[in-house]
Write a protein that holds these residues in place. Sequence first.
Motif, PDB file in Angstrom:
ATOM      1  N   LEU A 182      10.009   1.915   4.892  1.00  0.00           N
ATOM      2  CA  LEU A 182      10.458   3.102   4.274  1.00  0.00           C
ATOM      3  C   LEU A 182       9.939   2.940   2.682  1.00  0.00           C
ATOM      4  CD1 LEU A 182      12.016   5.703   4.689  1.00  0.00           C
ATOM      5  CD2 LEU A 182      13.900   4.455   4.219  1.00  0.00           C
ATOM      6  N   GLU A 183       9.177   4.116   2.112  1.00  0.00           N
ATOM      7  CA  GLU A 183       8.997   4.099   0.877  1.00  0.00           C
ATOM      8  C   GLU A 183      10.315   4.014  -0.253  1.00  0.00           C
ATOM      9  OE1 GLU A 183       5.702   6.652  -0.233  1.00  0.00           O
ATOM     10  OE2 GLU A 183       4.399   5.367   0.840  1.00  0.00           O
ATOM     11  N   PRO A 184      11.065   4.929  -0.130  1.00  0.00           N
ATOM     12  CA  PRO A 184      12.259   4.953  -0.876  1.00  0.00           C
ATOM     13  C   PRO A 184      13.245   3.490  -0.950  1.00  0.00           C
ATOM     14  CG  PRO A 184      12.743   6.580   0.638  1.00  0.00           C
ATOM     15  CD  PRO A 184      11.165   6.003   0.849  1.00  0.00           C
ATOM     16  N   THR A 240      -0.115  12.196  -4.059  1.00  0.00           N
ATOM     17  CA  THR A 240      -0.948  12.569  -4.883  1.00  0.00           C
ATOM     18  C   THR A 240      -1.818  11.263  -5.167  1.00  0.00           C
ATOM     19  OG1 THR A 240       0.267  11.592  -6.828  1.00  0.00           O
ATOM     20  CG2 THR A 240       0.354  13.897  -6.158  1.00  0.00           C
ATOM     21  N   LYS A 241      -1.446   9.922  -4.790  1.00  0.00           N
ATOM     22  CA  LYS A 241      -2.229   8.986  -4.906  1.00  0.00           C
ATOM     23  C   LYS A 241      -2.030   7.731  -3.960  1.00  0.00           C
ATOM     24  CE  LYS A 241       1.201   6.211  -6.845  1.00  0.00           C
ATOM     25  NZ  LYS A 241       2.342   7.032  -6.647  1.00  0.00           N
ATOM     26  N   VAL A 242      -2.983   6.886  -3.857  1.00  0.00           N
ATOM     27  CA  VAL A 242      -2.784   5.861  -3.065  1.00  0.00           C
ATOM     28  C   VAL A 242      -2.921   4.484  -3.955  1.00  0.00           C
ATOM     29  CG1 VAL A 242      -3.892   4.281  -1.461  1.00  0.00           C
ATOM     30  CG2 VAL A 242      -3.924   6.500  -0.936  1.00  0.00           C
ATOM     31  N   ALA A 253       6.813   2.184  -8.734  1.00  0.00           N
ATOM     32  CA  ALA A 253       8.296   1.601  -8.063  1.00  0.00           C
ATOM     33  C   ALA A 253       7.908   1.129  -6.564  1.00  0.00           C
ATOM     34  CB  ALA A 253       9.344   2.253  -8.171  1.00  0.00           C
ATOM     35  N   THR A 254       7.372   2.228  -5.797  1.00  0.00           N
ATOM     36  CA  THR A 254       7.090   1.989  -4.415  1.00  0.00           C
ATOM     37  C   THR A 254       5.961   0.866  -4.108  1.00  0.00           C
ATOM     38  OG1 THR A 254       7.268   4.522  -4.064  1.00  0.00           O
ATOM     39  CG2 THR A 254       6.390   3.154  -2.177  1.00  0.00           C
ATOM     40  N   GLY A 255       4.892   0.695  -4.783  1.00  0.00           N
ATOM     41  CA  GLY A 255       3.994  -0.231  -4.427  1.00  0.00           C
ATOM     42  C   GLY A 255       4.465  -1.756  -4.878  1.00  0.00           C
ATOM     43  N   LEU A 291       0.845  -1.079   0.078  1.00  0.00           N
ATOM     44  CA  LEU A 291      -0.089   0.101   0.000  1.00  0.00           C
ATOM     45  C   LEU A 291       0.756   1.179   0.037  1.00  0.00           C
ATOM     46  CD1 LEU A 291      -3.189   0.914   0.173  1.00  0.00           C
ATOM     47  CD2 LEU A 291      -2.604   0.995   2.577  1.00  0.00           C
ATOM     48  N   ASP A 292       0.879   1.891  -1.108  1.00  0.00           N
ATOM     49  CA  ASP A 292       1.702   3.014  -1.456  1.00  0.00           C
ATOM     50  C   ASP A 292       0.863   4.396  -1.068  1.00  0.00           C
ATOM     51  OD1 ASP A 292       3.217   5.202  -2.071  1.00  0.00           O
ATOM     52  OD2 ASP A 292       3.318   4.835  -4.107  1.00  0.00           O
ATOM     53  N   LEU A 293       1.178   4.816   0.176  1.00  0.00           N
ATOM     54  CA  LEU A 293       0.276   6.250   0.413  1.00  0.00           C
ATOM     55  C   LEU A 293       1.142   7.428  -0.026  1.00  0.00           C
ATOM     56  CD1 LEU A 293      -0.445   5.204   3.934  1.00  0.00           C
ATOM     57  CD2 LEU A 293      -1.855   5.127   2.104  1.00  0.00           C
ATOM     58  N   VAL A 318      16.473   8.230  -6.974  1.00  0.00           N
ATOM     59  CA  VAL A 318      15.866   9.552  -6.646  1.00  0.00           C
ATOM     60  C   VAL A 318      14.407   9.514  -7.046  1.00  0.00           C
ATOM     61  CG1 VAL A 318      15.848  12.215  -7.270  1.00  0.00           C
ATOM     62  CG2 VAL A 318      18.215  10.811  -7.341  1.00  0.00           C
ATOM     63  N   ASP A 319      13.678   9.434  -5.875  1.00  0.00           N
ATOM     64  CA  ASP A 319      12.126   9.411  -6.330  1.00  0.00           C
ATOM     65  C   ASP A 319      11.401  10.591  -6.263  1.00  0.00           C
ATOM     66  OD1 ASP A 319       9.876   6.807  -6.084  1.00  0.00           O
ATOM     67  OD2 ASP A 319       9.139   8.994  -5.551  1.00  0.00           O
ATOM     68  N   ILE A 320      11.111  11.158  -7.300  1.00  0.00           N
ATOM     69  CA  ILE A 320      10.472  12.431  -7.390  1.00  0.00           C
ATOM     70  C   ILE A 320       9.081  12.217  -7.589  1.00  0.00           C
ATOM     71  CG2 ILE A 320      10.458  14.789  -8.600  1.00  0.00           C
ATOM     72  CD1 ILE A 320      13.197  14.141  -9.768  1.00  0.00           C
TER      73      ILE A 320
HETATM   74 MG   LIG Z   1       5.703   8.496  -3.938  1.00  0.00          MG
END
Ligand SMILES: [Mg+2]
Length: 420
Positions: free
Chosen positions: A187-189, A19-21, A370-372, A14-16, A209-211
Motif C-alpha cells: 500500500l503506497e501511503p 504522474t510518474k513512475v 517518500a513512497t519509493g 517501484l512507485d507507480l 497526507v500524501d498529495i
Molecule cells: Mg504518489
Amino acid sequence: MSFNIPQPEIVVGLDLGTTKVSAVVGEVDSDGITILGVGNVPCRGLRKGVVSNIEWTVRSIREAVEAAQTMAGVEIRSVYAGVAGSHIRSQASDGVAAISGREVTQDDVDRVLEGARAIPVDADRMILHALPREYVVDTQDGIRDPIGMSGVRLQSRVNLITAATSCLQNVIRCVERCGLEVADVVLEPLASADAVLSEDEKEIGCAVVDIGGGTTDLLIYTDGGIGHTSVIPAGGNNITSDVAAGLRTPMAEAERLKRNYGCALGRMIADEEEIEVPGVGGHAPRKVARRVLSDIIEPRVEEIFSEVRRRIEELGLLEQVSAGAVLTGGAVLMEGMNECAEEILGLPVRLGFPMGVKGIVQLVQGPQYATGVGLVRFGAQQLAEAHSHGRVALGSTTVADAENDAPRGNGLWGWLRAAF
Ligand SMILES: [Mg+2]
Ligand SMILES: Nc1ncnc2c1ncn2[C@@H]1O[C@H](COP(=O)(O)OP(=O)(O)OP(=O)(O)O)[C@@H](O)[C@H]1O
C-alpha cells in the motif's frame, strides 16, 4: 536503522504514480539502506492511482527501471510495487489462539494474525496487509509485542487492508510484462508513512497526507498502529486544471506557472507581484497579478485539506493525532501548503522528507520520493524478517497467484503465511 541480514542484498521500490513512475534501488546490509540509483519517468498510464493503460504503464516502468539500473550498476530482477487508489479499504478484525499457560512464541503470533485474516472478503477483493494494532494476553490489552508473555489466550486486533483484485492484477501484469518479478505489493501511503515518520510520531498519533498528482492519500496512526486509511480523489493535477481553465492557458503552461509561482495562501503574496501568462490560440501573452494565480489555487487546496479534516473528525481522531500532520507527495512542494494545512487542520504540520537511508540521498530528497524510499524500507524489513525466521528465499507474486487469491502479495504477513 539496521537490518539483521548476513550479506548485502538489492531491494528495489517501484512507485507507480499518476504522474510518474519511480524506481528506487537500495542496497541493504547490516548497516542500513544505501540508495544506489533512481529512475524517474513521467507516466500517463494511471488514473487516480490506478492502472488504466497497460501499454503506457509498461513503457514507463521499463524506462524507469532501466535508468535506475544503469545508475546503480546492478541488474534489477524483482521489485516491491506500490498500489494505491480509492478501491483500497480498511476494516478491523480479530484473531484468537489458545496458549494454555505457556510463553507466547512467534508461531502463536503468526497463528493469531492468520486468524484475523480468516474473515470473508468480497470475491473481487484481496487482503493486501494485516496490520496488527495491538495484542491482548488474557485480559491485558495494549500489548505491542506479546512474545515471551504468559497466559492462556492470545488475541490480535488487526486492521485488514483490502484491495480490488483486478487493480492488483493490473499492477502485477505491468511489472511482469517488463520481465520483472513482484517481490510484494505494498500500500503506497503505508510506504510513504514509513519513510517519513519517527517512531515517536506513530506512538503519539499523527496523520500522513500524501498529495500526489491524481489523489490525496490519508493514513492515520493512533497508539502506534494504523487507525485509518482512505483516498480523496483530488490532487495536484486538479490544481493544474483549475489554473489552465482560470487563466485560459494550456495545461503545460498551467503546470509551469503552478510550480514556479503557485501559492496556496493568497495573503502571503505582495499585491504588486506580477507573472506573465502565455495566451492560447495565438493570443499574446499578458501580465497577471500573482495573486490571481493563488486565488485560483487556494480554493482547491482548501477543499482538499477540509476533506482531510472532515474525515479525521468523523472518525473522532482529531484529538488523537496530537503529533500533527506530515505532508508528502509532489503537490506539497508549493509555497503556502504547510501554512494552509495548519490553518485548516488546526494541527502542527511539517513536510515529510524520506529518512533512514544513506548513499545518493539527494536523488530522493523530496516529499514526492517518500513512497519509493518507503517501498525499499518495506522490502528491507521483509528481508530482515525472512532471515530472522530462517526463511531466506523470498518468493514473488505472480498474476496467477493474484487470480487464485493465493497468499503471495499479501504484504509482510501474507508472505509469512505463504512461507509456512
Ligand atoms: Mg504518489
Ligand atoms: N514545485 C511544485 N509546486 C507545486 N506542485 C508541484 C511541484 N512539484 C510537483 N508538483 C505537483 O505534484 C504532483 C505530482 O506529485 P507526485 O509525484 O507525488 O504524484 P504521483 O505519485 O505521480 O501521483 P499519485 O500519488 O496521485 O498517484 C503533480 O500534480 C505536480 O504538478
